[in-house]
Design a protein around this motif. Sequence first.
Motif, PDB file in Angstrom:
ATOM      1  N   LEU A  59       8.599  -7.964  -3.301  1.00  0.00           N
ATOM      2  CA  LEU A  59       7.360  -7.892  -4.066  1.00  0.00           C
ATOM      3  C   LEU A  59       7.267  -6.532  -4.749  1.00  0.00           C
ATOM      4  O   LEU A  59       6.888  -6.419  -5.910  1.00  0.00           O
ATOM      5  N   SER A  60       7.622  -5.472  -3.984  1.00  0.00           N
ATOM      6  CA  SER A  60       7.551  -4.109  -4.486  1.00  0.00           C
ATOM      7  C   SER A  60       8.610  -3.280  -3.769  1.00  0.00           C
ATOM      8  O   SER A  60       9.677  -3.797  -3.426  1.00  0.00           O
ATOM      9  N   LEU A  61       8.296  -2.013  -3.533  1.00  0.00           N
ATOM     10  CA  LEU A  61       9.194  -1.099  -2.832  1.00  0.00           C
ATOM     11  C   LEU A  61       8.458  -0.524  -1.633  1.00  0.00           C
ATOM     12  O   LEU A  61       7.261  -0.216  -1.718  1.00  0.00           O
ATOM     13  N   SER A  62       9.143  -0.387  -0.535  1.00  0.00           N
ATOM     14  CA  SER A  62       8.533   0.116   0.694  1.00  0.00           C
ATOM     15  C   SER A  62       7.733   1.397   0.429  1.00  0.00           C
ATOM     16  O   SER A  62       8.190   2.296  -0.282  1.00  0.00           O
ATOM     17  N   GLY A  63       6.544   1.447   0.994  1.00  0.00           N
ATOM     18  CA  GLY A  63       5.688   2.622   0.833  1.00  0.00           C
ATOM     19  C   GLY A  63       4.717   2.536  -0.324  1.00  0.00           C
ATOM     20  O   GLY A  63       3.805   3.365  -0.431  1.00  0.00           O
ATOM     21  N   SER A  64       4.883   1.525  -1.182  1.00  0.00           N
ATOM     22  CA  SER A  64       4.017   1.402  -2.367  1.00  0.00           C
ATOM     23  C   SER A  64       2.747   0.637  -2.019  1.00  0.00           C
ATOM     24  O   SER A  64       2.481  -0.449  -2.545  1.00  0.00           O
TER      25      SER A  64
END
Length: 317
Positions: A59-64
């Motif tokens: 879905l996105s990037l870790s931490g975002s």
Amino acid sequence: MAILKKAPDKDFTILNLADTQISLEDFETKNKDFNLMCATVRKLIETVKPDLITNTGDLSLSGSIPVYEFYAEFMDSLEIPWAFVWGNHDSQGGPNETKRAANVFKGHKFCLFEEGDETLGSGNYVIEIQENDIPVEALIMMDSHDRVPYADNSTWAKLLPEQLDWYGDIIKDLKARGCKDSTIFTHIPPYGYFEAYNAATNKDHLDLWESYGSSVWNEGYKDSFGVKWEGICCYPEDDGVLDEVVRLGHTKNIVVGHDHVNNFSIKYRGVRLTYSLKTGSGCYWNEELSGGTVLKVNKSGVCDLYHVYTNPKKLCE
């Protein structure tokens, strides 16, 4: 376990999205990638009219965290039940970051995501589709993690043996309750995808529309479609997933994401192995391969599967 009801007089429609990969910068600047993802999802919903939306990860990037917060609000605003599995980029920050992201989705009315047994990862759960209170299809959502060590000191993501044990228990229960069909949704393709493509065609590169003709596929694989425009990024040796699926004889479809410019669908050893279309332009893409993948469910389980291609140029006008 979430239970969704199917009307007896019509197919239940699932729309799968994949690899939106909206970064924090994309979200903050509302750039082309962000806007195209939103427009693509809305166009797919208008076209497909799904009863359920699934997403096979990244879905996105870790931490975002702000991106996940946006994603949860955006999907809930569509007022359609939705579910997802994590991709390797979602979970690359480690279990604590994945937990932090998972907490974002709690309490959203239409979100069906469950963390499940944390010893197996995050997001191993089942969604059951019922007709007249009888289960006709089970969607088995499985976390393929980030990466595990391999013999040559490289690292690869995959489903773990303990998850296959869990999967076996799920299938045993489904069979006992009369459910005759299931589909696995995960991010990383099992090793069987590599075997399937090599069995199905002698061509390493197919034209997209050529792939919808039978002449490019070997005997026994004429109902295949889609292309392989990059390598199959699966664990580099047999992970045992397809063997277990075939042995248990219940799951007829596996749907994955991860490789953005592969979208082939091949029935191999009795199981249809499908790459979902990538949704939008986040990270890397090919504009010919943007859209979503549809699964139709009737009273006997999944009865049809196909890609719905969107036109990015038109969506951006």
